[in-house]
Design an enzyme around this catalytic site. Structure first.
Site, PDB file in Angstrom:
ATOM      1  N   SER A  10      35.581  34.973  38.153  1.00  0.00           N
ATOM      2  CA  SER A  10      36.889  35.418  38.625  1.00  0.00           C
ATOM      3  C   SER A  10      36.712  36.707  39.411  1.00  0.00           C
ATOM      4  CB  SER A  10      37.818  35.656  37.431  1.00  0.00           C
ATOM      5  OG  SER A  10      38.971  36.347  37.858  1.00  0.00           O
ATOM      6  N   HIS A  35      36.625  31.726  41.672  1.00  0.00           N
ATOM      7  CA  HIS A  35      37.952  31.526  41.083  1.00  0.00           C
ATOM      8  C   HIS A  35      38.836  32.675  41.545  1.00  0.00           C
ATOM      9  CE1 HIS A  35      40.660  30.080  37.815  1.00  0.00           C
ATOM     10  NE2 HIS A  35      40.984  31.363  37.687  1.00  0.00           N
ATOM     11  N   ASP A  37      42.389  34.446  41.581  1.00  0.00           N
ATOM     12  CA  ASP A  37      43.626  34.534  40.804  1.00  0.00           C
ATOM     13  C   ASP A  37      44.773  35.041  41.665  1.00  0.00           C
ATOM     14  OD1 ASP A  37      42.902  33.723  38.098  1.00  0.00           O
ATOM     15  OD2 ASP A  37      41.588  35.476  38.094  1.00  0.00           O
ATOM     16  N   MET A  39      48.671  35.873  41.720  1.00  0.00           N
ATOM     17  CA  MET A  39      49.821  36.144  40.847  1.00  0.00           C
ATOM     18  C   MET A  39      50.968  36.677  41.691  1.00  0.00           C
ATOM     19  SD  MET A  39      47.895  38.075  37.702  1.00  0.00           S
ATOM     20  CE  MET A  39      46.232  37.597  37.179  1.00  0.00           C
ATOM     21  N   HIS A  69      43.779  29.897  41.598  1.00  0.00           N
ATOM     22  CA  HIS A  69      44.552  29.702  40.370  1.00  0.00           C
ATOM     23  C   HIS A  69      45.922  30.315  40.628  1.00  0.00           C
ATOM     24  CE1 HIS A  69      45.072  30.797  35.819  1.00  0.00           C
ATOM     25  NE2 HIS A  69      45.929  29.874  36.226  1.00  0.00           N
ATOM     26  N   MET A  71      49.146  31.417  39.768  1.00  0.00           N
ATOM     27  CA  MET A  71      50.059  31.851  38.700  1.00  0.00           C
ATOM     28  C   MET A  71      51.347  32.308  39.367  1.00  0.00           C
ATOM     29  SD  MET A  71      47.293  33.720  36.265  1.00  0.00           S
ATOM     30  CE  MET A  71      46.028  33.923  37.519  1.00  0.00           C
ATOM     31  N   MET A 140      44.212  27.528  29.706  1.00  0.00           N
ATOM     32  CA  MET A 140      44.135  28.981  29.586  1.00  0.00           C
ATOM     33  C   MET A 140      43.796  29.366  28.152  1.00  0.00           C
ATOM     34  SD  MET A 140      44.556  30.330  32.535  1.00  0.00           S
ATOM     35  CE  MET A 140      44.655  32.042  31.974  1.00  0.00           C
ATOM     36  N   PHE A 146      47.720  38.938  32.204  1.00  0.00           N
ATOM     37  CA  PHE A 146      47.350  40.176  31.531  1.00  0.00           C
ATOM     38  C   PHE A 146      45.836  40.244  31.407  1.00  0.00           C
ATOM     39  CE2 PHE A 146      51.425  38.775  29.890  1.00  0.00           C
ATOM     40  CZ  PHE A 146      52.209  39.917  29.934  1.00  0.00           C
ATOM     41  N   ASP A 174      39.624  29.446  30.998  1.00  0.00           N
ATOM     42  CA  ASP A 174      39.761  30.729  31.682  1.00  0.00           C
ATOM     43  C   ASP A 174      40.437  31.718  30.747  1.00  0.00           C
ATOM     44  OD1 ASP A 174      40.256  32.853  33.405  1.00  0.00           O
ATOM     45  OD2 ASP A 174      41.747  31.794  34.603  1.00  0.00           O
ATOM     46  N   THR A 197      34.936  39.616  33.602  1.00  0.00           N
ATOM     47  CA  THR A 197      34.146  40.815  33.337  1.00  0.00           C
ATOM     48  C   THR A 197      32.735  40.497  32.860  1.00  0.00           C
ATOM     49  OG1 THR A 197      36.233  41.778  32.622  1.00  0.00           O
ATOM     50  CG2 THR A 197      34.255  43.056  32.185  1.00  0.00           C
TER      51      THR A 197
END
Length: 221
Positions: A10, A35, A37, A39, A69, A71, A140, A146, A174, A197
């Site tokens: 990610s 990946h 993300d 949002m 992804h 969101m 998920m 978050f 994920d 991370t």
């Protein structure tokens, strides 16, 4: 064709001011895909980036496999812009969508693969009627939106149910996934591993990616 082990870091955990170089480094260190993300600040409380940044990244990284992804509250709105940006796999959450089949068909018509994502509170059986159209299902393992949450091992029965009933499906996990939690995911049947991370922040990214892939391989045999 049997499912393959694939590791997708990610990039949200990377240095976003230096994203092309950071992404290329992950790919050079063995990442199978990236990946991304996305949002919108509505479906989830955070705001990240949109199709202009993805397109800029694609201009620098020509051939890698990109998963977005999504969101977002209205995934249909972003299908064409993300297809134009060079996205390969468009993974959206089913929770806010009225007509999942119609949105999935639009994704296919735009030339992208279809990923269906569920939050921890969504029953996996809610996806059953859509699985004929899905290329990937994303389970998920944290609440989306978050950062820094702990891995939710109680999501593994969803993965197990999917693998038992759909042996050739690409099943992605994920959230909080790394060397300490990979055995749990792989044993349940996940083959596509998103890791933030644990990979991006590792001193030896290639070693961590190899370790994650090797564990998944050991359970796929």
């Amino acid at each position: 064709m049997p499912v393959q082990a694939k590791i997708g870091p990610s990039i949200l955990n990377a240095d976003l001011s230096n994203l092309a170089a950071e992404s290329q480094k992950l790919l050079d260190n063995g990442a199978d895909y990236l990946h991304l993300d996305v949002m919108d600040g509505t479906f989830v409380p955070n705001l990240t980036f949109g199709h202009p940044m993805v397109k800029s990244l694609r201009n620098k990284i020509k051939t890698a496999f990109f998963e977005t992804h999504m969101m977002v509250q209205n995934p249909e709105q972003w299908i064409e812009p993300m297809a134009d940006a060079g996205v390969n796999l468009y993974t959206f959450h089913v929770e806010p969508v009225q007509d999942v089949v119609r949105v999935s068909r639009k994704v296919q018509e735009s030339g992208m693969k279809v990923g269906l994502a569920i939050k921890p509170g969504t029953e996996v059986q809610d996806l059953e009627k859509y699985l004929s159209i899905a290329d990937v299902v994303l389970v998920m393992t944290v609440e989306p939106g978050f950062g820094g949450q702990s891995f939710m091992a109680d999501m593994m029965p969803k993965v197990k149910w999917l693998r038992e009933n759909y042996p050739n499906l690409d099943i992605e996990v994920d959230g909080g996934v790394g060397p300490k939690t990979i055995h749990c995911c792989a044993e349940a049947g996940a083959n596509m591993i998103v890791s933030g991370t644990a990979v991006v922040g590792a001193s030896d990214q290639s070693q961590v990616i190899k370790e994650l892939r090797d564990v998944v391989h050991s359970y796929l045999k």
